[in-house]
Scaffold this motif. Structure first.
Motif, short mmCIF file in Angstrom:
data_model
loop_
_atom_site.label_atom_id
_atom_site.label_comp_id
_atom_site.label_asym_id
_atom_site.label_seq_id
_atom_site.Cartn_x
_atom_site.Cartn_y
_atom_site.Cartn_z
N SER A 24 0.82 -1.21 0.00
CA SER A 24 0.00 0.00 0.00
C SER A 24 0.86 1.26 0.00
CB SER A 24 -0.94 0.01 1.21
OG SER A 24 -0.21 0.07 2.42
N SER A 119 0.67 5.12 -0.72
CA SER A 119 0.12 5.92 0.36
C SER A 119 1.16 6.04 1.49
CB SER A 119 -1.16 5.28 0.90
OG SER A 119 -1.64 5.98 2.03
N PRO A 121 1.23 8.59 4.34
CA PRO A 121 0.80 9.74 5.14
C PRO A 121 1.85 10.19 6.14
CG PRO A 121 -0.34 7.74 5.82
CD PRO A 121 0.37 7.41 4.54
#
Length: 345
Positions: A24, A119, A121
């Motif tokens: 991911s 991803s 973050p």
């Protein structure tokens, strides 16, 4: 002496490789774990490396051996990985003894893969980077490993790219005329290209063995436009990081010479290599399983073999890599240059 083995760095007796990745986040970690502490040094030829605990690898420094070496994505965030590898190794009783404490010696290098579509973050301040946990898993995978490990979009090469194709994790091995094993492991995240022009031929073609990256050889001629430099992205988005290893017993100074010689392989396989703001670097390690002969040419032969296997490993990393599942991601070599497309080359 005839070559046998996996054509991977694990053909060098005394080391194991483990990968762990986060699909991911499109990033990962690769760890080389030595069965016993190994002599190691490094040579940095790029202008912007990201490293941890590498100063101790210089020949004049006190620490003589390392327990593992880590290659990781994540740029500076990825430097957490060495801590995870240390924790895992300490649980297995590895490390430099200081009183009742054990301190595993684990140098590390990182590459930039922060804007490849995954991803992340934590790169914007939200959450914790995954690299410590990934490195712990990679160490456990290495210690449990039996046989070959996968190349391409795996481990530290998971999120890697080049100027025109998906980058990846590559490896290769060979034996010298004296019988020493030499192997390379590389995460190819190059600012330039591993192929000539728009491909499919690899710059490393003269060193290929047994069709390991397509068996195409060199083109009949190299067009002038293929020699025009092309650069990927911004100046801080690239780094090719590698490990070369041998079973020949080396001193730290000799390991330093091996790392320097191995950089020839990076220059043979990538155009350009060693750019100003790249972190191009090579660790060199000796598991010390076989004595090195007295002739200075034997060390020179090791250096030549290290350069050759690194060039081959770089091409194999590109040849086996597959694209990330994001819009705009760079394609893998095999997705473009499949058998049908190569019939007229």
């Amino acid at each position: 002496m005839a070559d046998t083995g996996h054509n991977l760095i694990i053909d060098v007796p005394g080391l194991r490789v483990g990968n762990a990745d986060d699909a991911s986040a499109a990033t990962g970690v690769t760890v080389v774990v030595f069965d016993e502490p190994a002599v190691a040094s490094l040579a940095i030829m790029g202008g912007g490396p990201g490293v941890r605990d590498t100063a101790l690898l210089e020949p004049e420094m006190t620490v003589q051996t390392v327990d593992a070496i880590v290659l990781s994505g994540g740029s500076a965030f990825g430097l957490d990985a060495a801590g995870g590898a240390m924790s895992a190794l300490a649980r297995h009783g590895r490390g430099f003894e200081v009183g009742s404490a054990r301190v595993p010696i684990v140098p590390q290098a990182v590459l930039f893969d922060l804007i490849n579509g995954g991803s992340k973050p934590w790169a914007a301040g939200d959450g914790i980077p995954p690299y410590r946990a990934l490195a712990e898993a990679a160490v456990e995978n290495a210690l449990a490993a039996q046989g070959a490990f996968p190349l391409g979009t795996h481990g530290a090469g998971f999120g890697a790219t080049t100027v025109n194709l998906k980058g990846g994790l590559g490896s290769a091995s060979a034996r010298t005329p004296e019988g020493h094993w030499v192997g390379a492991l590389v995460a190819v995240n190059a600012v330039g290209s591993a192929v000539i022009g728009d491909g499919p031929h690899f710059w490393a073609a003269p060193y290929e063995r047994d069709g390991e990256f397509g068996g195409l050889g060199l083109p009949a001629s190299i067009p002038a436009k293929a020699l025009i430099p092309r650069f990927k992205g911004g100046p801080n988005e690239n780094t090719t990081i590698a490990i070369v290893a041998t079973d020949a017993a080396l001193t730290k100074a000799q390991a330093k010479r091996l790392a320097l010689a191995a950089h020839d392989g990076m220059a043979r396989a990538l155009r350009p290599a060693h750019a100003l703001l790249d972190g191009d670097l090579i660790f060199a390690a000796s598991t010390g399983r076989r004595p090195l002969g007295p002739s200075p040419y034997e060390l020179s032969t090791l250096g030549l073999a290290a350069a050759d296997v690194l060039a081959r490993a770089i091409a194999r990393g590109i040849h086996t890599a597959t694209a990330l599942p994001y819009a705009g991601s760079l394609p893998g070599w095999q997705a473009i240059f499949n058998t049908n497309n190569l019939k007229n080359i």
